[in-house]
Design a protein around this motif. Structure first.
Motif, PDB file in Angstrom:
ATOM      1  N   ALA A 191     -23.075  11.723   3.511  1.00 48.26           N
ATOM      2  CA  ALA A 191     -22.398  13.270   3.563  1.00 48.26           C
ATOM      3  C   ALA A 191     -20.962  12.791   3.566  1.00 48.26           C
ATOM      4  O   ALA A 191     -20.254  13.490   2.807  1.00 48.26           O
ATOM      5  N   ALA A 192     -20.557  12.036   4.512  1.00 52.76           N
ATOM      6  CA  ALA A 192     -19.256  11.700   4.705  1.00 52.76           C
ATOM      7  C   ALA A 192     -18.616  10.922   3.345  1.00 52.76           C
ATOM      8  O   ALA A 192     -17.269  11.717   3.074  1.00 52.76           O
ATOM      9  N   PHE A 193     -19.140  10.090   2.808  1.00 51.74           N
ATOM     10  CA  PHE A 193     -18.597   9.759   1.741  1.00 51.74           C
ATOM     11  C   PHE A 193     -18.352  10.658   0.405  1.00 51.74           C
ATOM     12  O   PHE A 193     -17.456  10.599  -0.316  1.00 51.74           O
ATOM     13  N   GLU A 194     -19.313  11.432   0.314  1.00 49.32           N
ATOM     14  CA  GLU A 194     -19.261  12.430  -0.901  1.00 49.32           C
ATOM     15  C   GLU A 194     -18.224  13.722  -0.636  1.00 49.32           C
ATOM     16  O   GLU A 194     -17.624  14.070  -1.351  1.00 49.32           O
ATOM     17  N   GLU A 195     -18.141  13.889   0.792  1.00 50.75           N
ATOM     18  CA  GLU A 195     -17.224  14.928   1.080  1.00 50.75           C
ATOM     19  C   GLU A 195     -15.711  14.350   0.959  1.00 50.75           C
ATOM     20  O   GLU A 195     -14.790  15.037   0.549  1.00 50.75           O
ATOM     21  N   GLN A 196     -15.535  13.076   1.476  1.00 52.16           N
ATOM     22  CA  GLN A 196     -14.036  12.546   1.389  1.00 52.16           C
ATOM     23  C   GLN A 196     -13.549  11.986   0.121  1.00 52.16           C
ATOM     24  O   GLN A 196     -12.355  12.080  -0.428  1.00 52.16           O
ATOM     25  N   THR A 197     -14.541  11.592  -0.735  1.00 52.79           N
ATOM     26  CA  THR A 197     -14.159  10.766  -1.691  1.00 52.79           C
ATOM     27  C   THR A 197     -14.559  11.885  -3.057  1.00 52.79           C
ATOM     28  O   THR A 197     -13.900  11.520  -4.319  1.00 52.79           O
ATOM     29  N   LYS A 198     -15.260  12.712  -3.101  1.00 53.34           N
ATOM     30  CA  LYS A 198     -15.690  13.666  -4.074  1.00 53.34           C
ATOM     31  C   LYS A 198     -16.481  12.891  -5.019  1.00 53.34           C
ATOM     32  O   LYS A 198     -16.333  13.350  -6.287  1.00 53.34           O
ATOM     33  N   ILE A 199     -16.912  11.662  -4.792  1.00 53.24           N
ATOM     34  CA  ILE A 199     -17.702  10.863  -5.871  1.00 53.24           C
ATOM     35  C   ILE A 199     -19.043  10.828  -5.780  1.00 53.24           C
ATOM     36  O   ILE A 199     -19.741  11.050  -4.460  1.00 53.24           O
TER      37      ILE A 199
END
Ligand code: UDP
Ligand code: MG
Length: 201
Positions: free
Chosen positions: A112-120
């Motif tokens: 969730a943190a990765f998707e949220e922060q990178t929008k990738i």
């Protein structure tokens, strides 16, 4: 689908750089690093091992580095803000566009943190399916001086993988994004199957 995450100015013209990400997942010793290295030499993709980035970070001598060292020695998952930050820095510094992110995300919080922060959103997930007996033999057989390649920590890592990391794979299975590979084979046999996924990328 990759989204625009960075712009670079070239001769006064702004060009968008699209980041494509493939997550490489599988238990400890399933062959993520070995197969990633082969993909780097054949396809020129950038290999980012979250574990390697964290091991480099723990040598920094900072308070955060000490926390990371303790967590790795115990087979625990480092908080997302540390790992996502290291991955984002490495992606930016590479100046490249296609990344194999190996050993991450390890739990739902990481994802969730990765998707949220990178929008990738990852292109797909390469999942190395391997029985624990095989992984244990490989981990005990390799001599890389790692603080976590001992039987006690290996058993903890297996437990964390089953309880926290497999749900991430299951999450992506629902979206049809997982390429499941039988990793209980000779590395060359595994790679023959893996490389086909990258020919069309
Ligand atoms: N690790 C972590 N977050 C990550 C990747 C790794 O906390 O995103 C830590 C965790 O303690 C893990 C260790 O680093 O057990 C080693 O990870 P690596 O992927 O290098 O090795 P593996 O266990 O897959 O062989
Ligand atoms: Mg590895």
């Amino acid at each position: 689908m990759a989204v625009v995450t960075e712009t670079a100015a070239t001769n006064g013209v702004s060009t968008a750089v699209k980041h494509k990400v493939i997550f490489v997942l599988g238990g400890p010793g399933s062959g993520k690093g070995t197969q990633s290295a082969k993909l780097v030499s054949e396809f020129g993709v950038v290999h980012l091992s979250a574990g390697d980035l964290l091991r480099a970070h723990m040598k920094s001598g900072s308070k955060e580095g000490t926390m990371v060292a303790d967590m790795i020695a115990n087979g625990q998952i480092v908080p997302s803000y540390v790992t996502v930050g290291l991955l984002q820095d490495a992606m930016r510094d590479s100046g490249k566009g296609v990344f194999l992110i190996d050993g991450f995300p390890r739990n739902e919080e990481n994802r969730a943190a990765f998707e949220e922060q990178t929008k990738i959103t990852p292109e797909f997930i390469l999942f190395f399916d391997c029985p624990a007996e095989t992984m244990e033999k490989r981990l005990l057989g390799r001599q890389e001086g790692r603080t976590d390649d001992n039987l006690e920590t290996i058993r903890k890592r297996f437990k964390v993988f089953e309880e926290q990391s497999l749900p991430v794979v299951q999450h992506y299975e629902k979206t049809g994004r997982v390429a499941r590979i039988n990793a209980d084979r000779d590395p060359e046999d595994v790679y023959r199957e893996v490389r086909r996924l990258f020919e069309e990328l």
